[in-house]
Design a protein around this motif. Structure first.
Motif, short mmCIF file in Angstrom:
data_model
loop_
_atom_site.label_atom_id
_atom_site.label_comp_id
_atom_site.label_asym_id
_atom_site.label_seq_id
_atom_site.Cartn_x
_atom_site.Cartn_y
_atom_site.Cartn_z
N UNK A 160 0.81 -1.22 0.00
CA UNK A 160 0.00 0.00 0.00
C UNK A 160 0.84 1.27 0.00
N UNK A 161 2.10 1.20 0.41
CA UNK A 161 2.93 2.41 0.44
C UNK A 161 3.36 2.86 -0.94
N UNK A 162 3.18 2.00 -1.96
CA UNK A 162 3.60 2.34 -3.31
C UNK A 162 2.37 2.48 -4.21
N UNK A 163 2.02 3.70 -4.64
CA UNK A 163 0.84 3.92 -5.48
C UNK A 163 0.86 3.11 -6.78
N UNK A 164 2.05 2.83 -7.30
CA UNK A 164 2.14 2.12 -8.57
C UNK A 164 2.03 0.61 -8.47
N UNK A 165 1.89 0.09 -7.26
CA UNK A 165 1.78 -1.36 -7.09
C UNK A 165 0.36 -1.82 -7.44
N UNK A 166 0.29 -2.79 -8.34
CA UNK A 166 -1.01 -3.32 -8.78
C UNK A 166 -1.06 -4.80 -8.45
N UNK A 167 -1.80 -5.16 -7.41
CA UNK A 167 -1.91 -6.55 -6.99
C UNK A 167 -2.99 -7.24 -7.81
N UNK A 168 -2.63 -8.33 -8.47
CA UNK A 168 -3.55 -9.07 -9.33
C UNK A 168 -3.64 -10.50 -8.83
#
Length: 259
Positions: A160-168
């Protein structure tokens, strides 16, 4: 120990196929035993990134510093190219968390796609060859022992600390078609199974930009021969060379002519 006796014992060990080194001055970890320079382990930036990986894994240290060192180097090289990052086989997020911390992902405009079942390996994907080699039993044992993170909320909180992280969440390769990927600069495959890894490499190859890096976590790792064989078959069709590393990883660089 008397130096003469030590020399004799070392000679006997060498004839039997063993190497004798002073463990106090060696790196002995994750299947690697070397006396070569490992000064990267003292680098503050590396230590911080590795610590972030340990944080992602709930405080557990898998003792794989050299493997993470390779991953950070590969990701840093890929960051010089345009395109997003992808990891297939995330689990707790040790390696991807270390990479994002190392590359200051908070200031990055890229996406980092983190793809996993988050329920452990898909046992039906193991080939007959892998079953004969005991890979399914190892996966079942690891799942029963809690080695695979199945708490998706925990995973999302970690990233959650990284806006660009996309969990799929989903099964590779099926879930890949549901995501609108653009150009990809970095691909990390760590699914411990030949079918999804070879399928992912084939899927992403045309999406990799020239100079993109593919890091294969278990390509040359002992016990994962089926994965290496499957990846070799795909790489042969794609005309992509693979560098086998003593860490057990494999490294590919997308050539300009292979786009």
């Amino acid at each position: 120990m008397n130096k003469r006796i030590a020399k004799v014992l070392k000679s006997i060990a060498n004839r039997m196929g063993y190497a004798v080194v002073n463990a106090r001055h060696a790196y002995v970890e994750d299947g690697i035993h070397t006396r070569h320079n490992g000064n990267f382990r003292r680098d503050p930036a590396f230590r911080d990134a590795y610590a972030r990986g340990i944080q992602a894994s709930g405080g557990f240290d898998p003792k794989m510093e050299w493997r993470v060192h390779v991953a950070l180097w590969a990701a840093s090289l890929a960051a010089r190219r345009r395109g997003d990052f992808v990891e297939c086989g995330v689990n707790a997020g040790f390696v991807s968390s270390a990479i994002m911390h190392f590359l200051d992902w908070k200031s990055s405009a890229r996406a980092f796609y983190l793809i996993d079942t988050f329920s452990g390996p898909v046992l039906s994907q193991f080939s007959r060859q892998e079953i004969v080699r005991g890979r399914d039993k190892i996966a079942k044992s690891a799942l029963a022992g809690g080695a695979y993170v199945t708490d998706l909320a925990r995973v999302r909180a970690n990233f959650s600390e990284w806006p660009g992280a996309v969990v799929v969440q989903g099964t590779v390769p099926d879930v890949l078609a549901t995501v609108e990927f653009g150009d990809v600069a970095f691909l990390h495959l760590d699914m411990n199974c030949a079918l999804p890894e070879s399928a992912a490499l084939e899927f992403f190859w045309s999406r990799l930009v020239p100079g993109a890096i593919v890091l294969l976590d278990d390509y040359a790792y002992a016990g994962h021969e089926s994965q290496g064989e499957a990846i070799d078959a795909v790489a042969g069709r794609l005309r992509g060379g693979i560098l086998a590393l003593p860490t057990g990883q494999g490294l590919m660089v997308k050539g300009d002519e292979e786009r």
